[in-house]
Design a protein around this motif. Structure first.
Motif, PDB file in Angstrom:
ATOM      1  N   VAL A  48      -0.252 -33.964  17.420  1.00 11.74           N
ATOM      2  CA  VAL A  48      -0.760 -34.636  18.617  1.00 11.74           C
ATOM      3  C   VAL A  48      -1.819 -35.672  18.236  1.00 11.74           C
ATOM      4  CG1 VAL A  48      -2.012 -34.346  20.783  1.00 11.74           C
ATOM      5  CG2 VAL A  48      -0.310 -32.634  20.085  1.00 11.74           C
ATOM      6  N   ALA A  49      -2.861 -35.237  17.532  1.00  9.34           N
ATOM      7  CA  ALA A  49      -3.951 -36.144  17.166  1.00  9.34           C
ATOM      8  C   ALA A  49      -4.766 -35.530  16.043  1.00  9.34           C
ATOM      9  CB  ALA A  49      -4.853 -36.423  18.368  1.00  9.34           C
ATOM     10  N   ALA A  50      -5.498 -36.382  15.317  1.00 13.01           N
ATOM     11  CA  ALA A  50      -6.371 -35.896  14.252  1.00 13.01           C
ATOM     12  C   ALA A  50      -7.512 -36.871  14.042  1.00 13.01           C
ATOM     13  CB  ALA A  50      -5.598 -35.700  12.952  1.00 13.01           C
ATOM     14  N   GLY A  55     -15.341 -39.132  12.444  1.00 11.33           N
ATOM     15  CA  GLY A  55     -14.950 -39.421  13.812  1.00 11.33           C
ATOM     16  C   GLY A  55     -14.459 -40.831  14.038  1.00 11.33           C
ATOM     17  N   ARG A  56     -14.563 -41.676  13.024  1.00  8.35           N
ATOM     18  CA  ARG A  56     -14.167 -43.079  13.215  1.00  8.35           C
ATOM     19  C   ARG A  56     -12.701 -43.315  12.872  1.00  8.35           C
ATOM     20  NH1 ARG A  56     -19.360 -43.868  10.889  1.00  8.35           N
ATOM     21  NH2 ARG A  56     -18.442 -44.247   8.833  1.00  8.35           N
ATOM     22  N   THR A  57     -12.155 -42.466  12.049  1.00  5.93           N
ATOM     23  CA  THR A  57     -10.742 -42.589  11.689  1.00  5.93           C
ATOM     24  C   THR A  57      -9.947 -41.564  12.473  1.00  5.93           C
ATOM     25  OG1 THR A  57     -11.328 -43.307   9.462  1.00  5.93           O
ATOM     26  CG2 THR A  57      -9.081 -42.520   9.815  1.00  5.93           C
ATOM     27  N   THR A  58      -9.023 -42.050  13.281  1.00  5.70           N
ATOM     28  CA  THR A  58      -8.221 -41.160  14.111  1.00  5.70           C
ATOM     29  C   THR A  58      -6.757 -41.533  14.013  1.00  5.70           C
ATOM     30  OG1 THR A  58      -8.526 -42.572  16.051  1.00  5.70           O
ATOM     31  CG2 THR A  58     -10.090 -40.750  15.769  1.00  5.70           C
ATOM     32  N   SER A  59      -5.908 -40.602  14.430  1.00  6.05           N
ATOM     33  CA  SER A  59      -4.467 -40.827  14.453  1.00  6.05           C
ATOM     34  C   SER A  59      -3.896 -40.094  15.647  1.00  6.05           C
ATOM     35  CB  SER A  59      -3.843 -40.301  13.155  1.00  6.05           C
ATOM     36  OG  SER A  59      -2.441 -40.464  13.167  1.00  6.05           O
ATOM     37  N   TYR A  60      -2.916 -40.736  16.298  1.00  3.60           N
ATOM     38  CA  TYR A  60      -2.303 -40.152  17.487  1.00  3.60           C
ATOM     39  C   TYR A  60      -0.789 -40.224  17.398  1.00  3.60           C
ATOM     40  CZ  TYR A  60      -6.926 -40.501  19.651  1.00  3.60           C
ATOM     41  OH  TYR A  60      -8.264 -40.373  19.938  1.00  3.60           O
ATOM     42  N   THR A 104      -3.003 -36.020   7.845  1.00  4.78           N
ATOM     43  CA  THR A 104      -1.559 -35.972   7.750  1.00  4.78           C
ATOM     44  C   THR A 104      -1.027 -35.463   9.073  1.00  4.78           C
ATOM     45  OG1 THR A 104       0.355 -35.050   6.591  1.00  4.78           O
ATOM     46  CG2 THR A 104      -1.570 -33.644   6.767  1.00  4.78           C
ATOM     47  N   GLN A 105       0.173 -35.871   9.423  1.00  7.15           N
ATOM     48  CA  GLN A 105       0.770 -35.400  10.662  1.00  7.15           C
ATOM     49  C   GLN A 105       1.653 -34.175  10.432  1.00  7.15           C
ATOM     50  OE1 GLN A 105       2.633 -38.571  12.877  1.00  7.15           O
ATOM     51  NE2 GLN A 105       0.748 -39.777  12.982  1.00  7.15           N
ATOM     52  N   ALA A 106       1.754 -33.727   9.207  1.00  9.40           N
ATOM     53  CA  ALA A 106       2.597 -32.579   8.884  1.00  9.40           C
ATOM     54  C   ALA A 106       1.838 -31.275   9.078  1.00  9.40           C
ATOM     55  CB  ALA A 106       3.083 -32.686   7.441  1.00  9.40           C
ATOM     56  N   PRO A 107       2.346 -30.391   9.913  1.00  6.47           N
ATOM     57  CA  PRO A 107       1.658 -29.106  10.121  1.00  6.47           C
ATOM     58  C   PRO A 107       1.426 -28.332   8.830  1.00  6.47           C
ATOM     59  CG  PRO A 107       3.368 -29.418  11.771  1.00  6.47           C
ATOM     60  CD  PRO A 107       3.544 -30.508  10.762  1.00  6.47           C
ATOM     61  N   ALA A 108       2.370 -28.418   7.910  1.00  4.65           N
ATOM     62  CA  ALA A 108       2.253 -27.664   6.656  1.00  4.65           C
ATOM     63  C   ALA A 108       1.070 -28.127   5.814  1.00  4.65           C
ATOM     64  CB  ALA A 108       3.541 -27.789   5.852  1.00  4.65           C
ATOM     65  N   GLY A 109       0.518 -29.289   6.137  1.00  5.02           N
ATOM     66  CA  GLY A 109      -0.597 -29.809   5.369  1.00  5.02           C
ATOM     67  C   GLY A 109      -1.954 -29.279   5.773  1.00  5.02           C
ATOM     68  N   TYR A 110      -1.996 -28.455   6.805  1.00  2.51           N
ATOM     69  CA  TYR A 110      -3.270 -27.943   7.318  1.00  2.51           C
ATOM     70  C   TYR A 110      -3.532 -26.536   6.810  1.00  2.51           C
ATOM     71  CZ  TYR A 110      -3.819 -32.105  10.058  1.00  2.51           C
ATOM     72  OH  TYR A 110      -3.994 -33.425  10.421  1.00  2.51           O
ATOM     73  N   ASP A 111      -4.809 -26.310   6.498  1.00  3.82           N
ATOM     74  CA  ASP A 111      -5.199 -25.061   5.849  1.00  3.82           C
ATOM     75  C   ASP A 111      -5.630 -23.985   6.837  1.00  3.82           C
ATOM     76  OD1 ASP A 111      -6.698 -27.498   3.944  1.00  3.82           O
ATOM     77  OD2 ASP A 111      -5.114 -26.242   3.092  1.00  3.82           O
ATOM     78  N   TYR A 112      -6.146 -24.399   7.962  1.00  3.42           N
ATOM     79  CA  TYR A 112      -6.720 -23.454   8.927  1.00  3.42           C
ATOM     80  C   TYR A 112      -6.146 -23.722  10.308  1.00  3.42           C
ATOM     81  CZ  TYR A 112     -10.073 -23.656   5.099  1.00  3.42           C
ATOM     82  OH  TYR A 112     -10.657 -23.681   3.860  1.00  3.42           O
TER      83      TYR A 112
END
Length: 123
Positions: A48-50, A55-60, A104-112
């Motif tokens: 969805v978003a990151a 806070g200045r770099t975002t992705s949607y 990254t937009q890939a769920p597998a890339g998140y640790d928590y």
């Protein structure tokens, strides 16, 4: 370890707004990117978003651009997702996630991951 706890989900009519919160605790200094994902019944979890730590770099995701805004308050170890102009297709369980590296937009890339909060948009 890092713990993430989401809140703010609920039932809202189409066109309405909700603000999700994700409070983090534990080794929060290890988190560089915080993101939001969602998963509707029978579908894969989608980005969805990151946002980066600053806070200045975002992705949607294209589907939420112009309607959702991600922000973070590092003093409170909290990240927010302001959701406006909600549509029935936004209905899903929303998850907060943390990552030690850049976006990254890939769920597998998140640790928590948090446990999720339900958002239901009625037509």
């Amino acid at each position: 370890q890092v713990q993430l706890v989401e809140s703010g989900g609920g039932l809202v009519q189409a066109g309405g707004s909700l603000r999700l919160s994700c409070a983090s605790s534990g080794r929060t200094f290890s988190i560089y990117t915080m993101g939001w994902f969602r998963q509707a019944p029978g579908k894969e979890r989608e980005f969805v978003a990151a946002t980066h730590f600053n806070g200045r770099t975002t992705s949607y995701a294209d589907s939420v651009k112009g309607r959702f805004t991600i922000s973070r308050d590092n003093a409170k170890n909290t990240v927010y997702l302001q959701m406006n102009s909600l549509k029935p297709e936004d209905t899903a369980v929303y998850y907060c996630a943390g990552r030690r590296l850049t976006i990254t937009q890939a769920p597998a890339g998140y640790d928590y991951w948090g446990q999720g909060t339900q958002v239901t948009v009625s037509s």
